[in-house]
Design an enzyme around this catalytic site. Structure first.
Site, mmCIF file in Angstrom:
data_model
loop_
_atom_site.group_PDB
_atom_site.id
_atom_site.type_symbol
_atom_site.label_atom_id
_atom_site.label_comp_id
_atom_site.label_asym_id
_atom_site.label_seq_id
_atom_site.Cartn_x
_atom_site.Cartn_y
_atom_site.Cartn_z
ATOM 1 N N ASP A 16 0.971 -1.227 0.057
ATOM 2 C CA ASP A 16 0.083 0.104 -0.011
ATOM 3 C C ASP A 16 0.839 1.394 -0.076
ATOM 4 O OD1 ASP A 16 -3.177 0.779 1.008
ATOM 5 O OD2 ASP A 16 -1.723 2.224 1.081
ATOM 6 N N MET A 17 0.628 2.068 -1.069
ATOM 7 C CA MET A 17 1.676 3.120 -1.227
ATOM 8 C C MET A 17 1.163 4.273 0.079
ATOM 9 S SD MET A 17 3.346 2.418 -3.608
ATOM 10 C CE MET A 17 4.099 4.068 -4.206
ATOM 11 N N ASP A 113 -3.755 2.309 -5.371
ATOM 12 C CA ASP A 113 -2.340 2.409 -4.454
ATOM 13 C C ASP A 113 -2.294 1.191 -3.992
ATOM 14 O OD1 ASP A 113 -3.749 2.697 -2.125
ATOM 15 O OD2 ASP A 113 -2.352 3.836 -1.303
ATOM 16 N N GLU A 114 -3.001 0.038 -4.115
ATOM 17 C CA GLU A 114 -2.419 -1.210 -3.538
ATOM 18 C C GLU A 114 -2.777 -2.413 -4.318
ATOM 19 O OE1 GLU A 114 -5.463 -1.935 -0.372
ATOM 20 O OE2 GLU A 114 -6.790 -0.447 -1.235
HETATM 21 P P1 TTP Z 1 -5.071 4.955 1.290
HETATM 22 O O1 TTP Z 1 -4.176 3.949 0.945
HETATM 23 O O2 TTP Z 1 -6.471 4.716 2.207
HETATM 24 O O3 TTP Z 1 -4.610 6.307 1.845
HETATM 25 P P2 TTP Z 1 -3.122 6.979 1.486
HETATM 26 O O4 TTP Z 1 -2.435 6.200 0.487
HETATM 27 O O5 TTP Z 1 -3.133 8.142 1.106
HETATM 28 O O6 TTP Z 1 -2.223 7.155 2.772
HETATM 29 P P3 TTP Z 1 -1.858 5.777 3.579
HETATM 30 O O7 TTP Z 1 -0.264 6.101 3.876
HETATM 31 O O8 TTP Z 1 -2.337 5.713 4.788
HETATM 32 O O9 TTP Z 1 -2.004 4.465 2.845
HETATM 33 O O10 TTP Z 1 -5.847 5.509 -0.065
HETATM 34 C C1 TTP Z 1 -4.961 5.554 -1.430
HETATM 35 C C2 TTP Z 1 -5.528 6.822 -2.044
HETATM 36 O O11 TTP Z 1 -6.943 6.597 -2.628
HETATM 37 C C3 TTP Z 1 -5.482 8.086 -1.561
HETATM 38 O O12 TTP Z 1 -3.954 8.604 -1.741
HETATM 39 C C4 TTP Z 1 -6.426 9.066 -1.958
HETATM 40 C C5 TTP Z 1 -7.627 7.938 -2.406
HETATM 41 N N1 TTP Z 1 -8.786 8.168 -1.498
HETATM 42 C C6 TTP Z 1 -9.692 8.943 -1.957
HETATM 43 O O13 TTP Z 1 -9.786 9.551 -2.820
HETATM 44 N N2 TTP Z 1 -10.889 8.714 -0.749
HETATM 45 C C7 TTP Z 1 -10.892 8.166 0.294
HETATM 46 O O14 TTP Z 1 -11.686 8.198 1.203
HETATM 47 C C8 TTP Z 1 -9.661 7.232 0.622
HETATM 48 C C9 TTP Z 1 -9.577 6.484 1.814
HETATM 49 C C10 TTP Z 1 -8.769 7.259 -0.274
HETATM 50 MG MG MG Z 2 -1.931 4.233 0.713
#
Ligand code: TTP
Ligand code: MG
Length: 352
Positions: A16-17, A113-114
């Site tokens: 997960d990014m 991102d995963e």
């Molecule tokens: P996530 O992996 O949940 O969050 P993140 O990568 O920003 O942070 P983390 O380091 O905790 O993993 O989500 C990936 C991307 O998806 C995030 O950058 C933006 C998008 N996203 C949304 O647009 N709306 C949302 O409610 C969520 C949870 C994520």
């Molecule tokens: Mg992420």
């Protein structure tokens, strides 16, 4: 030697990014680094819209995904607010995923991102493999990720979230009691706010407390399929296979709404129609399926998939519609929906 009927232990990675949208913005605008950065809507915190993500500096002020932009502004007016540039994030997403092909072709793409990787067949240690993955992603995109390694998808995803950013967490079977059970039940994939509040009402806050409920009780509260899922999940059990893009045979249909939809009836009707189209495609190709995956993309482009693998191959519309709705039920429809997709994978050629 392993008994013939015991499935071999798997090694699954979840990547997960870190702060993905914000990290892409910081990568192309290095002057942002060190400042709180919030990405959401059109980037105007005085207008309606929700936060897509915030970098770790902004999170220190309490800002998080799905929070209204105006609240984020109140919490941290000095933050840099940027609009969502989805194209840029899709490009970065493709780039980081392409580096993973040098590790293994068994990759399930589950979101922007995963991903999951199945490294069961690789000889190298998990630590070495993750080091190679992180170096490859860094070199190609300049970005960091967090990785979780476990015997299944459920635990690998929980593990990747344990030490963010730039983390590596290996979760073994013997860690279930000490590291899984203290976590809030919400951390289990498939438990959304509704199930969480239901569980709270009956005094269940942690995964360990959930594991104390009998199977009978869970089936009674949550129905056959979800009840069994919760029973297994609380014990760290999850057999779901990786659904890879490279699967030779899968049939899928998806549709993007002209206008994002909130109405459950419309979502349900669309899901039923897409399932019917998938079933028609199965009939045309003479295939039957075992796995149905439903994909929902929300108006903020967050994309969720839920899969259901059934006991026997089938091409029955009724059966597959049930499976598709079981998947939909596991998605919390708390935002407007932009796209719905249905995929049938795990296909076999029908006889006759
Ligand atoms: P996530 O992996 O949940 O969050 P993140 O990568 O920003 O942070 P983390 O380091 O905790 O993993 O989500 C990936 C991307 O998806 C995030 O950058 C933006 C998008 N996203 C949304 O647009 N709306 C949302 O409610 C969520 C949870 C994520
Ligand atoms: Mg992420």
């Amino acid at each position: 030697m392993m008994p013939a009927n015991k499935p071999a232990k798997r090694r699954i990675i979840h990547i997960d990014m870190d702060a993905f949208f914000a990290a892409v913005e910081e990568q192309r605008k290095p002057e942002l680094r060190g400042s709180p950065v919030v990405i959401g809507g059109r980037g105007d915190p005085t207008k309606r819209g929700v936060v897509s993500t915030a970098n770790y500096e902004a999170r220190k002020f309490g800002i998080h995904s799905a929070m209204p932009m105006m609240i984020a502004y109140k919490l941290c007016p000095q933050a840099v607010f940027l609009p969502v540039d989805y194209e840029a994030y899709v490009t970065a997403s493709r780039q980081f995923k392409s580096t993973l092909l040098s590790i293994t072709p068994i990759i399930e793409d589950i979101g922007i991102d995963e991903v999951y990787l199945d490294i069961s067949e690789l000889a190298d240690t998990s630590e070495n493999i993750i080091a190679r993955i992180k170096a490859g992603i860094k070199e190609k995109t300049g970005l960091t990720c967090s990785a979780g390694v476990a015997a299944n998808k459920l635990l690998a995803k929980i593990a990747s979230d344990m030490q963010k950013p730039d983390g590596l967490t290996i979760l073994n079977e013997e860690d279930i009691e000490s590291r899984l059970w203290p976590l809030p039940a919400r951390k289990l994939y498939g438990i959304g706010p509704k199930t969480e509040s239901y569980l709270k009402n009956i005094g269940i806050e942690t995964i360990g407390q959930l594991a104390c409920l009998t199977l009978e009780k869970l089936l009674e509260y949550f129905g056959h399929s979800y009840g069994q899922y919760l029973y297994d999940s609380a014990r760290g059990i999850n057999e779901s296979p990786l659904i890879t893009h490279w699967e030779a045979k899968s049939v899928s249909r998806e549709t993007t709404f002209q206008k994002d939809v909130k109405d459950w009836q419309v979502i349900a009707r669309t899901l039923a129609a897409l399932t019917k189209e998938v079933v028609n495609d199965l009939h045309d190709g003479g295939h039957r399926t075992k796995t149905i995956t439903v994909k929902i993309r929300f108006s903020d482009f967050q994309t969720l998939t839920r899969a259901k693998t059934i006991d026997d191959y089938t091409d029955s519309e009724e059966y597959l519609r049930k499976a598709a709705f079981a998947c939909l039920k596991r998605i919390d429809l708390n935002k407007r929906v932009r796209l719905i997709g249905v995929r049938a994978s795990n296909l076999e050629k029908s006889i006759g």
